[in-house]
Enzyme design. Structure first.
Site, short mmCIF file in Angstrom:
data_model
loop_
_atom_site.label_atom_id
_atom_site.label_comp_id
_atom_site.label_asym_id
_atom_site.label_seq_id
_atom_site.Cartn_x
_atom_site.Cartn_y
_atom_site.Cartn_z
N ASP A 70 1.03 -1.30 0.08
CA ASP A 70 0.05 0.05 -0.06
C ASP A 70 0.91 1.41 -0.12
O ASP A 70 2.13 1.09 0.31
CB ASP A 70 -1.03 -0.14 1.32
CG ASP A 70 -0.16 -0.11 2.56
OD1 ASP A 70 0.81 -0.69 2.66
OD2 ASP A 70 -0.71 0.70 3.49
N GLU B 15 0.15 -1.42 5.70
CA GLU B 15 1.34 -0.84 6.52
C GLU B 15 1.00 0.66 6.94
O GLU B 15 1.19 1.06 7.94
CB GLU B 15 2.56 -0.90 5.97
CG GLU B 15 3.67 -0.67 7.04
CD GLU B 15 4.11 0.86 7.01
OE1 GLU B 15 4.94 1.12 8.04
OE2 GLU B 15 3.78 1.46 6.27
#
Length: 400
Positions: A81, A145
């Site tokens: 991400d 994350e």
């Protein structure tokens, strides 16, 4: 030293950067296309990756590569991400360009951290080609994350960190070998006072003023923590940073609202345990409440500890020795100013963690994010050599 296909590292990084893997489900965006590209790369290398959802539409990807004899287990870890690109008009190039200009690979996630993901995959491929190596290598590209770290929490909860002897988290850190990283506590203060007319403040209890007072007290608390226990050698001081405040209705400027909220991003260091900091936050909120008559409740949204891996741990010495072998220079040691998935690997699985990866450590989340192609190539070679050193130098029965 294992031979890494650095052209493949650059090509994979470009492909990943061109995928806008921002978590914006309302726009149909998530990590899924990036995870699919990672899994496809792994399959092209002859691996059999596991892919599963840590949350709806948000996959984790894991490849486990088995050696031909007993040895330790090494984990390479990264995330797919990226944070929002923000206003694309502020960028001097397409935020998801994925192109290379003057030796720089450009776009959101180039440094944080699709370059690290590509480098770790092809480093692992170089080390494990042919299967003739001790132990095993796990290569994990995880989701979320940048949010609540749902990916790594799920990774650990499913048992995938069991038996791992050391982890290399491939976040951008310049050329530093980072053995420590700040912890993070995300908190929300909810204040409840009494609504009143703005012209008659004595008839109410103002939660906005109470939270403003609290913010001032938190600044004083931060200064106190900087004095005692003082800054960490690699991480600097702890921080208590107000980030969001909300209250009232902007169409009703003459009304003292009943409620208000203040969010604070707390960054801790070894020597300021998170539980102690939370106690201090509760005490400051109680003090403001006593002084103002406003009820203030504290909610801890996220709690990640600071981590510190000994410099003589095999995973640290492997990375530092590999850095020296690849660059010809001794590795500088440092600390991670933010929190990585490594905080969860350390907290929930007890893993020794070292953070090392391509890109300037200060460029994350900024406009015009980019990474030097030379950095990608260097880190991929360091990862491969570090893996070889760790696997061959670890305890013979580790991870078996």
């Amino acid at each position: 030293m294992p031979t890494v296909d650095t052209d493949a590292v650059v090509a994979l990084t470009r492909d990943l950067v061109a995928i806008p893997s921002v978590n914006r489900p309302e726009e149909g965006l998530s990590e899924q296309p990036a995870a699919e590209r990672v899994a496809a790369e792994m399959r092209a290398l002859g691996w059999e990756p596991e892919v599963w959802e840590a949350a709806p539409g948000r996959p984790n990807v894991l490849a486990t590569l088995e050696g031909d004899r007993p040895g330790p287990t090494l984990l390479f870890e990264g995330h797919t991400d990226v944070v929002s690109e923000g206003d694309p008009d502020v960028w001097s190039f397409d935020p998801f360009a994925g192109d290379v200009v003057d030796g720089m690979l450009r776009g959101r996630g180039a440094a944080d951290m699709k370059g690290g993901v590509a480098a770790m995959i092809h480093a692992a491929a170089a080390v494990t080609a042919g299967g003739g190596f001790p132990g095993r290598v796990k290569v994990a590209a995880l989701c979320d994350e940048e949010g609540l770290m749902l990916g790594v929490k799920d990774f650990v909860a499913r048992g995938h960190a069991a038996g791992v002897d050391g982890a290399i988290v491939c976040e951008p850190e310049g050329d530093e070998v980072c053995t420590t990283q700040k912890g993070a506590i995300r908190v929300r203060f909810r204040a409840r006072g009494k609504m009143a007319h703005g012209a008659m403040p004595h008839q109410g209890r103002n939660p906005v003023a109470a939270l403003a007072d609290l913010a001032t007290r938190l600044a004083a608390l931060e200064r106190g923590l900087e004095a005692d226990p003082g800054p960490h050698a690699d991480l600097g001081p702890a921080y208590l940073t107000p980030t969001v405040m909300s209250a009232g209705d902007l169409t009703q400027l003459n009304v003292i609202p009943e409620t208000a909220e203040l969010a604070v991003d707390v960054r801790t260091i070894p020597g300021t345990p998170n539980d102690r900091v939370v106690e201090l936050l509760h005490a400051e909120a109680a003090g403001v409440g006593d002084d103002t008559g406003v009820e203030i409740a504290l909610e801890v949204i996220e709690d990640r500890p600071a981590t510190e891996t000994p410099a003589d741990h095999p995973v640290v010495t492997a990375v530092s020795a590999a850095h020296h072998a690849v660059t010809g220079r001794a590795a500088p040691f440092g600390g991670v100013p933010g929190a990585t998935d490594g905080t969860i690997l350390w907290r929930d699985a007890g893993l020794p963690v070292v953070v090392y990866g391509p890109g300037d450590k200060w460029i994350a989340h900024q406009v015009d994010e980019q990474v030097a192609v030379a950095d990608l190539e260097r880190c991929a070679r360091v990862y491969a050599d570090a893996a070889r050193r760790f696997l061959e130098g670890g305890p013979a029965d580790a991870g078996s």
